[in-house]
Design a protein around this motif. Structure first.
Motif, mmCIF file in Angstrom:
data_model
loop_
_atom_site.group_PDB
_atom_site.id
_atom_site.type_symbol
_atom_site.label_atom_id
_atom_site.label_comp_id
_atom_site.label_asym_id
_atom_site.label_seq_id
_atom_site.Cartn_x
_atom_site.Cartn_y
_atom_site.Cartn_z
ATOM 1 N N ILE A 48 -70.434 -0.580 -3.920
ATOM 2 C CA ILE A 48 -71.781 -0.022 -3.845
ATOM 3 C C ILE A 48 -72.712 -0.711 -4.842
ATOM 4 N N ALA A 49 -72.256 -0.931 -6.062
ATOM 5 C CA ALA A 49 -73.110 -1.491 -7.095
ATOM 6 C C ALA A 49 -73.460 -2.947 -6.819
ATOM 7 N N ASP A 50 -72.546 -3.692 -6.204
ATOM 8 C CA ASP A 50 -72.809 -5.102 -5.938
ATOM 9 C C ASP A 50 -73.729 -5.318 -4.743
ATOM 10 N N GLN A 51 -73.997 -4.280 -3.987
ATOM 11 C CA GLN A 51 -74.854 -4.413 -2.827
ATOM 12 C C GLN A 51 -76.299 -4.250 -3.281
ATOM 13 N N SER A 52 -76.964 -5.367 -3.539
ATOM 14 C CA SER A 52 -78.316 -5.291 -4.068
ATOM 15 C C SER A 52 -79.357 -5.123 -2.963
ATOM 16 N N VAL A 53 -78.979 -5.295 -1.706
ATOM 17 C CA VAL A 53 -79.867 -5.038 -0.578
ATOM 18 C C VAL A 53 -79.187 -3.990 0.294
ATOM 19 N N SER A 54 -79.871 -2.890 0.515
ATOM 20 C CA SER A 54 -79.317 -1.846 1.379
ATOM 21 C C SER A 54 -80.404 -1.382 2.338
ATOM 22 N N GLY A 55 -79.976 -0.810 3.427
ATOM 23 C CA GLY A 55 -80.947 -0.359 4.409
ATOM 24 C C GLY A 55 -80.430 0.816 5.201
ATOM 25 N N GLN A 56 -81.314 1.415 5.965
ATOM 26 C CA GLN A 56 -80.923 2.496 6.854
ATOM 27 C C GLN A 56 -81.900 2.559 8.017
ATOM 28 N N VAL A 57 -81.371 2.953 9.160
ATOM 29 C CA VAL A 57 -82.208 3.150 10.340
ATOM 30 C C VAL A 57 -82.828 4.538 10.212
ATOM 31 N N VAL A 58 -84.155 4.582 10.159
ATOM 32 C CA VAL A 58 -84.856 5.860 10.058
ATOM 33 C C VAL A 58 -84.937 6.488 11.451
ATOM 34 N N THR A 59 -85.451 5.731 12.406
ATOM 35 C CA THR A 59 -85.524 6.182 13.800
ATOM 36 C C THR A 59 -85.389 4.969 14.706
ATOM 37 N N TYR A 60 -85.115 5.245 15.953
ATOM 38 C CA TYR A 60 -85.173 4.197 16.966
ATOM 39 C C TYR A 60 -85.738 4.813 18.240
ATOM 40 N N GLU A 61 -86.372 3.965 19.035
ATOM 41 C CA GLU A 61 -86.983 4.442 20.265
ATOM 42 C C GLU A 61 -86.762 3.410 21.361
ATOM 43 N N LYS A 62 -86.284 3.886 22.477
ATOM 44 C CA LYS A 62 -86.090 3.018 23.632
ATOM 45 C C LYS A 62 -87.446 2.816 24.301
ATOM 46 N N VAL A 63 -87.932 1.580 24.319
ATOM 47 C CA VAL A 63 -89.225 1.262 24.929
ATOM 48 C C VAL A 63 -89.053 1.174 26.434
ATOM 49 N N ASN A 64 -88.061 0.401 26.879
ATOM 50 C CA ASN A 64 -87.708 0.297 28.296
ATOM 51 C C ASN A 64 -86.249 -0.138 28.367
ATOM 52 N N SER A 65 -85.805 -0.502 29.550
ATOM 53 C CA SER A 65 -84.376 -0.828 29.709
ATOM 54 C C SER A 65 -83.982 -2.135 29.039
ATOM 55 N N SER A 66 -84.959 -2.900 28.529
ATOM 56 C CA SER A 66 -84.611 -4.167 27.885
ATOM 57 C C SER A 66 -85.193 -4.310 26.479
ATOM 58 N N GLU A 67 -85.634 -3.206 25.878
ATOM 59 C CA GLU A 67 -86.194 -3.290 24.521
ATOM 60 C C GLU A 67 -86.039 -1.963 23.785
ATOM 61 N N VAL A 68 -85.707 -2.079 22.491
ATOM 62 C CA VAL A 68 -85.597 -0.935 21.599
ATOM 63 C C VAL A 68 -86.413 -1.251 20.349
ATOM 64 N N GLN A 69 -87.132 -0.265 19.834
ATOM 65 C CA GLN A 69 -87.828 -0.424 18.564
ATOM 66 C C GLN A 69 -87.078 0.369 17.506
ATOM 67 N N ILE A 70 -86.779 -0.295 16.398
ATOM 68 C CA ILE A 70 -85.986 0.302 15.329
ATOM 69 C C ILE A 70 -86.830 0.352 14.068
ATOM 70 N N HIS A 71 -86.962 1.540 13.486
ATOM 71 C CA HIS A 71 -87.643 1.692 12.197
ATOM 72 C C HIS A 71 -86.579 1.568 11.117
ATOM 73 N N LEU A 72 -86.645 0.485 10.365
ATOM 74 C CA LEU A 72 -85.648 0.181 9.339
ATOM 75 C C LEU A 72 -86.275 0.293 7.964
ATOM 76 N N GLN A 73 -85.582 0.976 7.065
ATOM 77 C CA GLN A 73 -86.018 1.087 5.677
ATOM 78 C C GLN A 73 -85.038 0.294 4.815
ATOM 79 N N VAL A 74 -85.560 -0.659 4.053
ATOM 80 C CA VAL A 74 -84.731 -1.547 3.243
ATOM 81 C C VAL A 74 -85.079 -1.355 1.775
#
Length: 133
Positions: A48-74
């Motif tokens: 955990i301490a050596d990981q200086s970059v971390s992130g999490q998916v806040v939300t995601y939304e399916k736009v259509n059958s070929s695209e997803v939008q992902i809200h990422l917090q880093v």
């Protein structure tokens, strides 16, 4: 008729060999268990301490059958550069899209909406991982 004894009188000849062996096994088990706990704690802390970059998916939304939008917090150090990889999966948990995004801004927290093209109908999006350069 008197019944013959099969064991020595209690306390007459000291501890039996079984009691000494049980005590040694308990001591060895305690030492090995303690070392295992220390080792796992050390490994977990440094993972955990050596990981200086971390992130999490806040939300995601399916736009259509070929695209997803992902809200990422880093979260990262201001002078740290790194990458995060996200992916989308279908109903069978098969990967239908993957994207790696580079972060070199001089901010410690970055919120970004990522558009991810997919090869199939995505039902979920997840963070694969983040790493520093």
């Amino acid at each position: 008729m008197a019944q013959a004894r099969t064991q020595a009188p209690v306390g007459r000849y000291g501890r039996s060999a079984d009691e000494r062996a049980d005590r040694k096994l308990k001591i060895i088990g305690a030492v090995v268990g303690g070392l295992a706990v220390i080792g796992l704690g050390y490994y977990g802390f440094h993972t955990i301490a050596d990981q200086s970059v971390s992130g999490q998916v806040v939300t995601y939304e399916k736009v259509n059958s070929s695209e997803v939008q992902i809200h990422l917090q880093v979260n990262k150090g201001k002078s740290t550069t790194g990458t995060c990889t996200v992916r989308a999966v279908d109903a069978d948990h098969q990967e239908v899209g993957r994207k790696t995004v580079r972060y070199d801004q001089s901010k410690s927290q970055i919120d970004q909406v990522i558009s991810l093209r997919t090869t199939g109908d995505a039902v979920a999006a997840e963070l694969v991982g983040c790493s520093d350069d």
